[in-house]
Design a protein around this motif. Structure first.
Motif, short mmCIF file in Angstrom:
data_model
loop_
_atom_site.label_atom_id
_atom_site.label_comp_id
_atom_site.label_asym_id
_atom_site.label_seq_id
_atom_site.Cartn_x
_atom_site.Cartn_y
_atom_site.Cartn_z
N PHE A 43 0.82 -1.20 0.00
CA PHE A 43 0.00 0.00 0.00
C PHE A 43 0.86 1.26 0.00
N PHE A 44 1.87 1.29 0.85
CA PHE A 44 2.70 2.49 0.94
C PHE A 44 3.67 2.61 -0.22
N TYR A 45 4.08 1.50 -0.81
CA TYR A 45 4.89 1.59 -2.02
C TYR A 45 4.06 2.18 -3.17
N LEU A 46 2.82 1.75 -3.28
CA LEU A 46 1.95 2.27 -4.32
C LEU A 46 1.72 3.77 -4.16
N LYS A 47 1.57 4.22 -2.94
CA LYS A 47 1.38 5.65 -2.70
C LYS A 47 2.67 6.42 -2.98
N TRP A 48 3.78 5.88 -2.53
CA TRP A 48 5.08 6.54 -2.70
C TRP A 48 5.46 6.66 -4.17
N ASN A 49 5.15 5.64 -4.96
CA ASN A 49 5.56 5.59 -6.37
C ASN A 49 4.37 5.75 -7.31
N ARG A 50 3.34 6.38 -6.84
CA ARG A 50 2.07 6.47 -7.56
C ARG A 50 2.22 6.97 -9.00
N LYS A 51 2.98 8.02 -9.21
CA LYS A 51 3.05 8.65 -10.54
C LYS A 51 3.81 7.80 -11.55
N ASN A 52 4.60 6.82 -11.09
CA ASN A 52 5.44 6.04 -12.00
C ASN A 52 4.88 4.66 -12.33
N ILE A 53 3.83 4.24 -11.65
CA ILE A 53 3.25 2.92 -11.91
C ILE A 53 2.06 3.09 -12.84
N LYS A 54 2.25 2.74 -14.09
CA LYS A 54 1.21 2.87 -15.11
C LYS A 54 0.56 1.52 -15.43
N ASN A 55 1.37 0.45 -15.42
CA ASN A 55 0.89 -0.88 -15.82
C ASN A 55 1.28 -1.91 -14.76
N PHE A 56 0.30 -2.71 -14.38
CA PHE A 56 0.50 -3.75 -13.37
C PHE A 56 0.11 -5.10 -13.94
N LEU A 57 0.93 -6.10 -13.65
CA LEU A 57 0.65 -7.48 -14.08
C LEU A 57 0.59 -8.37 -12.85
N GLU A 58 -0.42 -9.22 -12.80
CA GLU A 58 -0.47 -10.24 -11.75
C GLU A 58 -0.71 -11.61 -12.38
N ILE A 59 0.11 -12.56 -12.00
CA ILE A 59 -0.06 -13.96 -12.38
C ILE A 59 -0.54 -14.70 -11.14
N GLY A 60 -1.76 -15.16 -11.17
CA GLY A 60 -2.35 -15.80 -10.00
C GLY A 60 -3.13 -14.78 -9.20
N VAL A 61 -4.41 -14.61 -9.49
CA VAL A 61 -5.19 -13.50 -8.94
C VAL A 61 -6.02 -13.93 -7.73
N ASN A 62 -6.56 -15.14 -7.78
CA ASN A 62 -7.45 -15.65 -6.74
C ASN A 62 -8.60 -14.66 -6.52
N GLN A 63 -8.77 -14.13 -5.30
CA GLN A 63 -9.88 -13.22 -5.04
C GLN A 63 -9.59 -11.79 -5.50
N GLY A 64 -8.33 -11.47 -5.73
CA GLY A 64 -7.99 -10.15 -6.25
C GLY A 64 -7.59 -9.14 -5.20
N ALA A 65 -6.96 -9.57 -4.12
CA ALA A 65 -6.60 -8.66 -3.04
C ALA A 65 -5.64 -7.57 -3.49
#
Length: 211
Positions: free
Chosen positions: A17-39
């Protein structure tokens, strides 16, 4: 995060959570392999609903049922309902943040890591879930041989990058109350990682501490 009833990953979610807030402007695309419920995708959408999500899982029904209706965001989510081995990786974008949490039986996680590395850039962070599981040392060796560094080992996931994550770690230690309920220590020279962070069981027994 308690919606998912997955208390064993509360510390990892807090860190994410805090990494996402700290680096918010630089994260444009996210990939997840293995989603399950989607936390983790849910967490990302809470911090920045404009991130483009590519989600790969053989069964995405829980995510479709529990997350999409609540977030009311579908334009920036690509759902690939397939095992990761059958995906056409050439058609995927490059990602700034990648979560690898699919099949943990070798050689699948190692293949997932190779494919993920091929879709990374110089500032990408890879979050390797369940890195302590038997056989995952082979996957970790691939990252090391490709020039990646293990920057943070948490209770559940391990953070890898080719660039320095020390600025984020400095921010995290200075700005958050993490040391109130977790221990974070710097590695010794011969360790394979840079930092380790862990919480006692009481944190997982009582998630209100984190909240």
């Amino acid at each position: 995060y308690n919606f998912f009833k997955d208390t064993r990953t509360v510390l990892d979610a807090y860190l994410m959570f805090f990494y996402l807030k700290w680096n918010r402007k630089n994260i444009k695309n996210f990939l997840e392999i293995g989603v399950n419920q989607g936390a983790i995708p849910s967490l990302i959408l809470d911090v920045n609903p404009n991130v483009n999500l590519t989600l790969i899982d053989i069964d995405l029904s829980k995510f479709k049922k529990n997350i999409i209706p609540k977030k009311n965001i579908i334009n920036n989510i690509e759902l690939i309902e397939s095992n990761s081995q059958a995906v056409n990786w050439n058609k995927l974008s490059f990602f700034e943040l990648i979560s690898v949490d699919g099949d943990h039986t070798q050689p699948v996680p190692s293949i997932d890591i190779v494919n993920s590395i091929n879709k990374s850039n110089k500032n990408t962070v890879i979050w390797l879930d369940d890195y302590k599981w038997k056989g995952m040392e082979n996957t970790r060796k691939i990252l090391i041989n490709k020039g990646w560094q293990s920057w943070i080992q948490a209770d559940q996931g391990e953070w890898w990058a080719r660039h320095s994550l020390q600025p984020f770690i400095d921010f995290f230690l200075a700005s958050m109350n993490i040391l109130n309920f977790s221990r974070m220590w710097q590695a010794q020279p011969n360790d394979s990682f840079k930092w380790s962070i862990s919480s006692p069981q009481c944190v997982y027994d009582n998630c209100q501490v984190v909240q």
